[in-house]
Design a protein around this motif. Structure first.
Motif, PDB file in Angstrom:
ATOM      1  N   LYS A 197      21.064  -1.359  -3.514  1.00  0.00           N
ATOM      2  CA  LYS A 197      20.728  -2.396  -4.080  1.00  0.00           C
ATOM      3  C   LYS A 197      18.993  -2.274  -4.510  1.00  0.00           C
ATOM      4  O   LYS A 197      18.460  -2.224  -3.628  1.00  0.00           O
ATOM      5  CB  LYS A 197      20.995  -3.635  -3.375  1.00  0.00           C
ATOM      6  CG  LYS A 197      22.318  -3.555  -3.115  1.00  0.00           C
ATOM      7  CD  LYS A 197      22.721  -5.013  -2.190  1.00  0.00           C
ATOM      8  CE  LYS A 197      23.945  -4.986  -1.720  1.00  0.00           C
ATOM      9  NZ  LYS A 197      24.395  -6.222  -0.570  1.00  0.00           N
ATOM     10  N   ARG A 198      18.802  -2.948  -5.625  1.00  0.00           N
ATOM     11  CA  ARG A 198      17.556  -3.079  -5.946  1.00  0.00           C
ATOM     12  C   ARG A 198      16.820  -4.462  -5.582  1.00  0.00           C
ATOM     13  O   ARG A 198      17.758  -5.556  -5.631  1.00  0.00           O
ATOM     14  CB  ARG A 198      17.056  -2.929  -7.627  1.00  0.00           C
ATOM     15  CG  ARG A 198      15.734  -3.053  -8.176  1.00  0.00           C
ATOM     16  CD  ARG A 198      15.571  -3.032  -9.871  1.00  0.00           C
ATOM     17  NE  ARG A 198      14.208  -2.854 -10.084  1.00  0.00           N
ATOM     18  CZ  ARG A 198      13.662  -3.950 -10.263  1.00  0.00           C
ATOM     19  NH1 ARG A 198      14.007  -5.061 -10.359  1.00  0.00           N
ATOM     20  NH2 ARG A 198      12.485  -3.779 -10.892  1.00  0.00           N
ATOM     21  N   HIS A 199      15.786  -4.360  -4.856  1.00  0.00           N
ATOM     22  CA  HIS A 199      15.090  -5.509  -4.015  1.00  0.00           C
ATOM     23  C   HIS A 199      13.868  -5.936  -4.738  1.00  0.00           C
ATOM     24  O   HIS A 199      13.295  -4.983  -4.713  1.00  0.00           O
ATOM     25  CB  HIS A 199      15.243  -5.357  -2.587  1.00  0.00           C
ATOM     26  CG  HIS A 199      14.895  -6.532  -1.984  1.00  0.00           C
ATOM     27  ND1 HIS A 199      15.625  -7.790  -1.730  1.00  0.00           N
ATOM     28  CD2 HIS A 199      13.570  -7.075  -1.532  1.00  0.00           C
ATOM     29  CE1 HIS A 199      14.931  -8.609  -1.213  1.00  0.00           C
ATOM     30  NE2 HIS A 199      13.795  -8.216  -0.859  1.00  0.00           N
ATOM     31  N   GLU A 200      13.597  -7.161  -4.897  1.00  0.00           N
ATOM     32  CA  GLU A 200      12.067  -7.505  -5.161  1.00  0.00           C
ATOM     33  C   GLU A 200      11.749  -8.724  -4.257  1.00  0.00           C
ATOM     34  O   GLU A 200      12.708  -9.604  -3.824  1.00  0.00           O
ATOM     35  CB  GLU A 200      11.832  -8.094  -6.856  1.00  0.00           C
ATOM     36  CG  GLU A 200      12.220  -7.133  -7.884  1.00  0.00           C
ATOM     37  CD  GLU A 200      11.990  -7.577  -9.372  1.00  0.00           C
ATOM     38  OE1 GLU A 200      11.647  -8.757  -9.201  1.00  0.00           O
ATOM     39  OE2 GLU A 200      12.248  -6.983 -10.063  1.00  0.00           O
ATOM     40  N   ASP A 201      10.375  -8.670  -3.943  1.00  0.00           N
ATOM     41  CA  ASP A 201       9.948  -9.889  -3.129  1.00  0.00           C
ATOM     42  C   ASP A 201       8.700  -9.987  -3.215  1.00  0.00           C
ATOM     43  O   ASP A 201       7.958  -9.008  -3.583  1.00  0.00           O
ATOM     44  CB  ASP A 201      10.307  -9.629  -1.684  1.00  0.00           C
ATOM     45  CG  ASP A 201      10.248 -10.811  -0.856  1.00  0.00           C
ATOM     46  OD1 ASP A 201       9.912 -11.983  -1.491  1.00  0.00           O
ATOM     47  OD2 ASP A 201      10.537 -10.852   0.370  1.00  0.00           O
ATOM     48  N   THR A 202       8.062 -11.014  -3.000  1.00  0.00           N
ATOM     49  CA  THR A 202       6.427 -11.574  -3.265  1.00  0.00           C
ATOM     50  C   THR A 202       6.036 -11.864  -1.987  1.00  0.00           C
ATOM     51  O   THR A 202       6.620 -12.508  -1.046  1.00  0.00           O
ATOM     52  CB  THR A 202       6.328 -12.620  -4.254  1.00  0.00           C
ATOM     53  OG1 THR A 202       6.875 -12.199  -5.453  1.00  0.00           O
ATOM     54  CG2 THR A 202       4.714 -12.829  -4.386  1.00  0.00           C
ATOM     55  N   ILE A 203       4.976 -11.120  -1.739  1.00  0.00           N
ATOM     56  CA  ILE A 203       4.359 -11.410  -0.239  1.00  0.00           C
ATOM     57  C   ILE A 203       2.671 -11.866  -0.477  1.00  0.00           C
ATOM     58  O   ILE A 203       2.024 -11.294  -1.622  1.00  0.00           O
ATOM     59  CB  ILE A 203       4.631 -10.334   0.833  1.00  0.00           C
ATOM     60  CG1 ILE A 203       3.639  -9.152   0.306  1.00  0.00           C
ATOM     61  CG2 ILE A 203       5.948  -9.935   1.213  1.00  0.00           C
ATOM     62  CD1 ILE A 203       3.790  -7.858   1.143  1.00  0.00           C
ATOM     63  N   ASP A 204       2.286 -12.607   0.330  1.00  0.00           N
ATOM     64  CA  ASP A 204       0.842 -13.031   0.409  1.00  0.00           C
ATOM     65  C   ASP A 204       0.072 -12.117   1.539  1.00  0.00           C
ATOM     66  O   ASP A 204       0.698 -12.440   2.631  1.00  0.00           O
ATOM     67  CB  ASP A 204       0.716 -14.461   0.395  1.00  0.00           C
ATOM     68  CG  ASP A 204       1.164 -15.126  -0.753  1.00  0.00           C
ATOM     69  OD1 ASP A 204       0.995 -14.661  -1.958  1.00  0.00           O
ATOM     70  OD2 ASP A 204       1.797 -16.167  -0.459  1.00  0.00           O
ATOM     71  N   LEU A 205      -1.025 -11.490   0.989  1.00  0.00           N
ATOM     72  CA  LEU A 205      -1.734 -10.725   2.200  1.00  0.00           C
ATOM     73  C   LEU A 205      -3.164 -10.675   1.945  1.00  0.00           C
ATOM     74  O   LEU A 205      -3.586 -10.545   0.944  1.00  0.00           O
ATOM     75  CB  LEU A 205      -1.092  -9.525   2.359  1.00  0.00           C
ATOM     76  CG  LEU A 205      -1.638  -8.551   3.278  1.00  0.00           C
ATOM     77  CD1 LEU A 205      -1.188  -8.804   4.691  1.00  0.00           C
ATOM     78  CD2 LEU A 205      -1.077  -6.871   3.078  1.00  0.00           C
TER      79      LEU A 205
END
Length: 290
Positions: free
Chosen positions: A8-16
């Protein structure tokens, strides 16, 4: 990564560390079998900042236009409710409508100017006598100083010339001088200094009596930002002048910085590079023929 390994293709946004990243994980196939995963990490900070600025800008424009439009519509409703009355008897509503329409015109004009300088819509540069320009602006504000009861001082070095757009540089000088004149305390001092400093023309415009808190000082060049909300009605500005002035300075490969202290007040310092003499290289002489 687990989703990618499961196909499965997965996208996510993180703040670092104050930055925003888009993480994209995709499976890697060898025929019908998943042999691994590839992960991309894209820095989205600048894009999100632009989107945030766009939303804030749109919200601020809507807010600035809402008040004059509300007043204009109310005035028109009053006039329509009494068609039998003469224009002379209803002059106060007409004058109010004109005043609000002129305010809207001023806001639109400021936004167009800001859009032009931010888009780097450049006019051809030419030699500009900055000394004469600053002296002329200072002279124009002497009547303002008299009316508002403050002292206007100037120390303008002669013969300072830069390459630039005369109209926009005049806008920069006018904005800094007008800003200082708005926020100087009664009986205080506005000081205008133009000098040569480290291959730059340095214009310093300061005023006593107004102290800008450090948190406000960081945002003083933001569009529609006002450091003193209580004086907004008195000064009549939109919070765009300093943003425009800084963009003009940057268009001329310079900049503007702000400083403020309780003891000396507030100062804005604009720097514009001075033209540098071209380096002359000695001619090489051809060797005599043998």
């Amino acid at each position: 990564l687990r989703d990618a390994l499961d196909g499965k293709r997965h996208e996510d946004t993180i703040d670092l560390d104050g930055a925003s990243y888009l993480i994209v994980a995709s499976p890697v196939y060898d025929g019908q079998s998943i042999t691994g995963a590839v992960v991309f990490m894209l820095d989205m900070t600048e894009k999100q900042q632009r989107e945030t600025l766009h939303r804030v800008f749109t919200s601020n424009v809507s807010h600035e236009l809402k008040t004059p439009l509300t007043v204009i519509l109310a005035n028109v409703a009053i006039l329509r409710a009494h068609p039998e009355r003469t224009i002379a008897s209803e002059s106060k509503w007409l004058e109010s409508t004109q005043s609000e329409a002129e305010r809207m015109e001023g806001l639109v004009g400021e936004m167009l100017t800001l859009a032009q300088v931010e888009a780097r819509v450049d006019a051809p540069f030419e030699p500009v006598d900055l000394s004469d320009m600053v002296a002329g602006t200072t002279l124009q504000f002497e009547s303002v100083a008299f009316e508002q009861n403050f002292k206007l001082e100037s120390n303008i070095h002669e013969g300072i010339t830069v390459q630039g757009d005369p109209e926009r540089l005049r806008k920069l000088v006018d904005t800094l001088t007008e800003n200082a004149s708005k926020y100087v305390n009664e009986g205080g001092t506005v000081s205008v200094t133009l000098a040569r400093e480290n291959k730059n023309a340095s214009l310093r415009v300061s005023n006593t009596g107004s102290y800008i808190q450090p948190d406000d000082l960081k945002r003083v060049f933001d569009r529609f930002y006002r450091t003193d909300k209580a004086r907004t009605g008195d000064t009549g500005g939109f919070g765009l002048g300093l943003a425009i002035a800084r963009e003009i300075a940057r268009n001329h490969k310079g900049d503007i910085v702000a400083e403020s202290s309780k003891e000396s007040g507030t100062a804005f310092v604009a720097t514009i590079p001075l033209p540098q003499p071209k380096t002359k290289y000695p001619r090489t002489q051809a060797s005599p023929r043998q």
